[in-house]
Design an enzyme around this catalytic site. Structure first.
Site, PDB file in Angstrom:
ATOM      1  N   ARG A  48       0.895  -1.105   0.189  1.00 36.34           N
ATOM      2  CA  ARG A  48      -0.161  -0.318   0.013  1.00 36.34           C
ATOM      3  C   ARG A  48       0.981   1.275  -0.025  1.00 36.34           C
ATOM      4  NH1 ARG A  48      -3.954  -2.662   1.574  1.00 36.34           N
ATOM      5  NH2 ARG A  48      -2.336  -3.830   2.885  1.00 36.34           N
ATOM      6  N   THR A  49       1.796   1.509   1.115  1.00 40.64           N
ATOM      7  CA  THR A  49       2.460   2.536   1.274  1.00 40.64           C
ATOM      8  C   THR A  49       3.363   2.740   0.178  1.00 40.64           C
ATOM      9  OG1 THR A  49       2.419   2.288   3.559  1.00 40.64           O
ATOM     10  CG2 THR A  49       3.939   3.739   2.692  1.00 40.64           C
ATOM     11  N   LYS A  76      24.711  -6.975   1.086  1.00 43.68           N
ATOM     12  CA  LYS A  76      26.095  -7.313   1.047  1.00 43.68           C
ATOM     13  C   LYS A  76      26.902  -6.711   2.074  1.00 43.68           C
ATOM     14  CE  LYS A  76      26.076  -6.666  -4.143  1.00 43.68           C
ATOM     15  NZ  LYS A  76      26.387  -5.881  -5.201  1.00 43.68           N
ATOM     16  N   ARG A  98      11.174   3.490   4.420  1.00 44.26           N
ATOM     17  CA  ARG A  98      10.437   2.395   5.094  1.00 44.26           C
ATOM     18  C   ARG A  98      11.545   1.684   5.897  1.00 44.26           C
ATOM     19  NH1 ARG A  98       5.878  -0.844   5.447  1.00 44.26           N
ATOM     20  NH2 ARG A  98       4.648   0.962   5.582  1.00 44.26           N
ATOM     21  N   HIS A 126       4.384   6.160  11.775  1.00 45.02           N
ATOM     22  CA  HIS A 126       4.040   5.936  10.345  1.00 45.02           C
ATOM     23  C   HIS A 126       3.321   7.200   9.923  1.00 45.02           C
ATOM     24  CE1 HIS A 126       3.132   4.712   6.516  1.00 45.02           C
ATOM     25  NE2 HIS A 126       2.320   3.482   6.863  1.00 45.02           N
TER      26      HIS A 126
END
Lengths: 302, 429
Positions: A48-49, A76, A98, A126
Site C-alpha cells: 500500500r504505502t 552485501k 521505510r 507512520h
C-alpha cells in the site's frame, strides 16, 4: 507527527484537498514536480504505502526510483549510513524511507541533504498514514476537534497507532485505546489517551473507530492465547459496533486480517471507509511531496 | 630514587579525612607520610612533584572493566584500556571475561596478566568466566584459575540463567577465594528490548527492558546467598527496586555487595529521545526515580562501590540502527568527575566517594589498593577537583569513542597517576 504543528497538519490536509482532483481526471498528471527525483527506499515489505508514494510522485511528474533491502547493497553488508551517503551522492530530492528499526529515518536524515519522508519506522511512527487518516476523518466529519476516537488492537507494536495518537490529540480529538492488556504498552496514558480493554466499552459513543492489524510477524508467542480467542474478545463485529454513534466510521490501515480484528460485516459494511483511506493516501502523499520539494524549501517530515 | 610529592591534601577513605601531607616515595612504596613542611633533613630527592591545591587520592580501583583483548582489538586492547584507566586516575582495573575466546581457562588468564604487565599502566587483574564458554552450563576450573591469577568470576554480559549452577558457583568460588560477580537479567523478560520499558520507550517506539528483569535475578542471588552463606556481588545496579532488595539483604546480615556505574546516577531514559546509540547500554538507563534511589543507596551505604562498566565499541557497532547497535559505553575517564558531582551535591563526602571508587573495590577483589599508607604500594593519583572542561574526543585514550558524556561540561580531572611509584600518566600542561 511529533514535530508537526497544528498549522503544518492543516496545511498538508488543505493541500491534499486541492491535489485530490488530479487523481480523478482522465489525464492523471500535473507537471508540478517535473525534473525532481524521488527515491522509494523500502527496507521492509509494503504494498500500500510503497505504491501510494510511487503513484503520488508520478502524478506530480517526478522521476521515481525504487529500492528495497533485498535489491540494495544492504544484503552485501553495507550499513544504513553508507547506503544513505551513496544515495545522496546521486543527488535525489526526496528519499522515502521505510525501515524495520525505530528511529532509522532520523539517523538517515542526518546523513543526507535530500528531504527524508518517514514511510514507517519499526514500531515508532507512520506519519503519512496518520495524515491520510486525519484527512479521511476531516472529510467525513467536517473536522477533527472534539471527536471521540477509539483505536483498537495491538497498540504496543503499532506505528500507525502511535502516529495517530499524536496527530489526533494534536488536532483536538479525544482518544481511547483498547486491546488485550499484553498489547497496551506501559505508560501510554502519559501520551494523553485513556485506556480500556473491552472493544465494546471502547467504541461507546465514538465518532471514529480505528482498527489495527494483529501483526503476527512482530509477536512473540505469549502475547495472547490464540487467534480464536482474540477474534472473539477483541475483534470488532457489527454487534459491538452498535454502541458507537449512529454515523460512526470504521477505519483500518490494512492489510486486513478478516475474521480476526475485523469481521467481514464491518469491513464491507456501510460504516467502513477503508478503501477511501487508500484513495486519500495518494492525495496526502502528493501534498507532502509537493510541500517538501514543490516550492524551494526543504525539510523533513516525521 | 626518591620522589617527593609536596603541598597536596591526602584523602584517606578509611579515616574519612582530608589532610595536608607530603609524601616520600621510595622503591615503589610510600616510605613516609609527613605533615606539610615537616620534612627536616632533605634526603637525596631525585624528583619533586608539586601538588599544591590538589588532592592526592589512593589510585582508583575498577571492579568492572571490559578490555576487548583477545578477540576485539579494534575496540580496545589491554594496553589502550590500561592507559585510559591511568588517565582516569585508576591504578587497578579488573577485566571481564567476555572476550573471544572468553577467559575460561588458564592460558587466557595468563595472557591477560602478561599483556597487562607489558602495558605497564594501571594494574590489570582478570575476572574469569563462571561457566565454560560463558554458556551457563558447567563451571570452569575455579581453583586453577585462582592459582593462575584470576581475582573473581562472572559471566558478565550473560546472566547465569540456571539457578543451581549459580548456587554451586557461589559455594565453590568461596572456597577458592574468588569473588562471584552477577550480571542480573532475566532474559526471558528482556529479550528484544533496547532501552528501559516505560513512558519514553512507549513514546519513541523502542522495545523495552523492564526493571523487573533485573530485580528478579537480584532477589535470586540474595536468596542463594542466604542459602549458601557465601558472598555474592551484584554488578551494575540500575533500578530502585534492586537497591531496596540489597538494603534488606544487608539489614539481614547477608554477604551481599553491590556496585552501580556513573551513568546510572547521572542520566535517565529521557536522553534516548533522538535515538543516539551512545546512550544504549545494558542494563538500560532507567527513570529519574531510579536515579534518585541509586543516589540514596550510595549515600546510605547500600551500594558499596562505583564501577565503570567501561564497554568500548567501535563506530561499526554504534553508527547503525538503534536496535542493531551494541550495548555499552566507555567510562574510565569520566567516572571520577561524575562521582565528584555527587560530592558537590552533598550525597557523599570526598573520602566516602573515593572509598566507593577504590578501597571497597580492592577489598571485594582481595587485591592491594585503596589506601595511602607508609609501607604500602605507591599507587595514587593527584587530582584537581575544581578544574572544569568540556569532555571531547581528543581527551579519550580508549580506542573507542562511545562515551555518552562527549560535549558535556565536567568538573574535576586526574593530573597524574602513579602505579608502584612510577608515573604512568601525567596530563600535558
Amino acid at each position: 507527527m511529533e514535530a508537526l504543528s497544528v498549522a503544518d497538519v492543516s496545511l498538508i490536509l488543505d493541500t491534499a484537498d486541492s491535489l485530490k482532483s488530479i487523481s480523478m481526471r482522465e489525464i492523471k498528471k500535473a507537471p508540478t514536480l517535473r525534473g525532481k527525483s524521488v527515491v522509494n527506499f523500502f527496507y521492509e515489505p509494503s504494498t500500500r504505502t510503497r505504491s501510494s508514494f510511487e503513484i503520488a510522485a508520478k502524478r506530480l511528474s517526478a522521476d521515481t526510483f525504487s529500492l528495497s533491502a533485498s535489491t540494495s547493497s544492504m544484503v552485501k553488508g553495507e550499513t544504513l549510513l553508507d547506503t544513505a551517503r551513496n544515495l545522496q551522492a546521486m543527488n535525489p530530492d526526496v528519499i522515502i524511507l521505510r525501515h524495520s528499526s525505530s528511529g532509522a529515518p532520523y539517523v538517515f536524515a542526518k546523513a543526507v541533504k535530500a528531504s527524508v519522508i518517514n514511510a514507517g519506522d519499526g514500531i515508532n511512527e507512520h506519519p503519512t498514514q496518520a495524515l491520510l487518516d486525519l484527512y479521511t476523518i476531516r472529510e467525513k466529519k467536517g473536522g477533527i476537534e472534539g471527536l471521540k476516537i477509539a483505536i483498537i488492537g495491538d497498540i504496543a507494536h503499532s506505528r500507525v497507532a502511535r502516529s495517530n495518537i499524536i496527530g489526533l490529540l494534536k488536532m483536538g480529538a479525544s482518544v481511547t485505546v483498547a486491546g488485550p492488556p499484553t498489547l497496551i504498552p506501559k505508560g501510554i496514558e502519559a501520551m494523553g489517551v485513556s485506556v480500556t480493554h473491552d472493544p465494546v466499552m471502547a467504541v461507546k459513543d465514538c465518532d471514529v473507530v480505528m482498527l489495527l492489524r494483529v501483526q503476527f510477524e512482530r509477536q512473540s508467542k505469549v502475547l495472547f492465547p490464540s487467534v480464536r480467542e482474540y477474534a472473539t474478545f477483541f475483534g470488532l463485529n457489527e454487534k459491538a459496533l452498535k454502541s458507537a454513534k449512529k454515523d460512526v466510521i470504521v477505519m483500518h490501515p490494512g492489510p486486513l486480517n478478516r475474521g480476526v480484528e475485523i469481521s467481514n460485516g464491518v469491513a464491507d459494511g456501510p460504516y467502513s471507509v477503508i478503501l477511501e483511506q487508500v484513495a486519500n493516501g495518494v492525495a496526502v502523499r502528493m501534498a507532502v511531496l509537493y510541500l517538501l520539494i514543490g516550492g524551494s524549501k526543504s525539510d523533513n517530515v516525521d | 630514587m626518591i620522589t617527593l610529592i609536596k603541598g597536596g591534601s591526602v584523602v584517606n577513605p578509611h579515616a574519612g579525612t582530608v589532610e595536608k601531607r607530603d609524601l616520600l616515595i621510595e622503591k615503589g612504596k610510600v616510605s613516609r607520610i609527613l605533615p606539610k613542611g615537616a620534612l627536616g633533613e632533605t634526603p637525596s630527592i631525585s624528583t619533586t612533584l608539586d601538588a599544591s591545591g590538589k588532592m592526592i587520592i589512593p589510585g582508583l580501583v575498577d571492579v568492572h572493566t571490559h578490555l576487548r583483548e583477545p578477540g576485539f582489538e579494534h575496540k580496545e586492547t589491554i594496553a589502550s584500556g590500561a592507559m585510559a584507566a591511568a588517565a582516569g586516575g585508576y591504578c587497578v582495573i579488573a577485566c571481564m571475561p567476555n572476550t573471544a575466546p572468553p577467559n575460561d581457562c588458564r592460558s587466557v588468564t595468563e595472557f591477560i596478566l602478561d599483556q597487562g604487565k607489558r602495558a605497564d599502566k594501571a594494574r590489570v587483574y582478570p575476572i574469569a568466566a563462571i561457566s565454560k564458554g560463558q554458556k551457563g552450563e558447567s563451571l570452569v576450573d575455579f581453583c586453577e584459575l585462582a592459582s593462575a591469577g584470576a581475582v573473581g568470576v562472572s559471566d558478565d554480559g550473560f546472566p547465569v540463567l540456571n539457578s543451581e549452577l549459580m548456587r554451586r558457583a557461589l559455594e565453590y568460588a568461596h572456597y577458592c577465594g574468588l569473588t562471584v560477580i552477577s550480571h542480573c537479567e532475566d532474559q526471558n523478560l528482556s529479550r528484544g528490548g533496547v532501552m528501559h520499558e516505560g513512558e519514553i520507550s512507549t513514546r519513541i517506539g523502542l522495545p523495552g527492558i523492564p526493571g523487573a528483569s533485573e530485580d528478579i535475578f537480584v532477589y535470586r542471588e540474595i536468596s542463594l546467598a542466604r542459602l549458601t552463606r557465601c558472598p555474592v556481588h551484584i554488578a551494575h545496579v540500575s533500578t530502585g527496586a534492586s537497591v531496596e532488595l540489597i538494603r534488606r539483604a544487608k539489614d539481614e546480615g547477608l554477604p551481599v555487595t553491590g556496585e552501580t556505574a556513573p551513568h546510572y546516577f547521572t542520566l535517565d531514559h529521557g536522553v534516548l529521545v533522538g535515538y543516539n546509540t551512545r546512550f544504549k547500554v545494558n542494563p538500560p538507563l532507567r527513570t529519574s526515580d531510579d536515579v534518585d534511589q541509586i543516589k540514596k543507596g550510595l549515600s546510605d551505604g547500600v551500594i558499596d562501590m562505583i564501577a565503570t562498566d567501561h564497554a568500548p565499541h567501535d563506530s561499526l557497532e554504534k553508527e547503525v540502527e538503534f536496535d542493531k547497535a551494541a550495548f555499552g559505553m566507555i567510562g574510565l575517564q569520566t567516572a571520577l568527575p561524575l562521582t565528584l558531582d555527587l560530592v558537590r551535591e552533598g550525597i557523599m563526602t570526598l573520602p566516602e566517594a573515593i572509598k566507593k571508587l577504590s578501597s571497597n573495590g580492592a577489598a571485594l577483589l582481595g587485591v592491594p589498593g585503596g589506601e595511602i599508607k607508609e609501607g604500602g604500594n605507591a599507587d595514587l593519583a593527584i587530582i584537581d577537583t575544581e578544574y572544569e572542561y568540556c569532555f571531547e574526543e581528543s581527551d579519550i585514550f580508549s580506542k573507542s569513542m562511545n562515551s555518552p558524556f562527549l560535549g558535556r561540561m565536567l568538573k574535576g580531572r586526574c593530573d597524574l597517576t602513579m602505579v608502584g611509584g612510577k608515573i604512568v600518566y601525567q596530563r600535558d600542561t
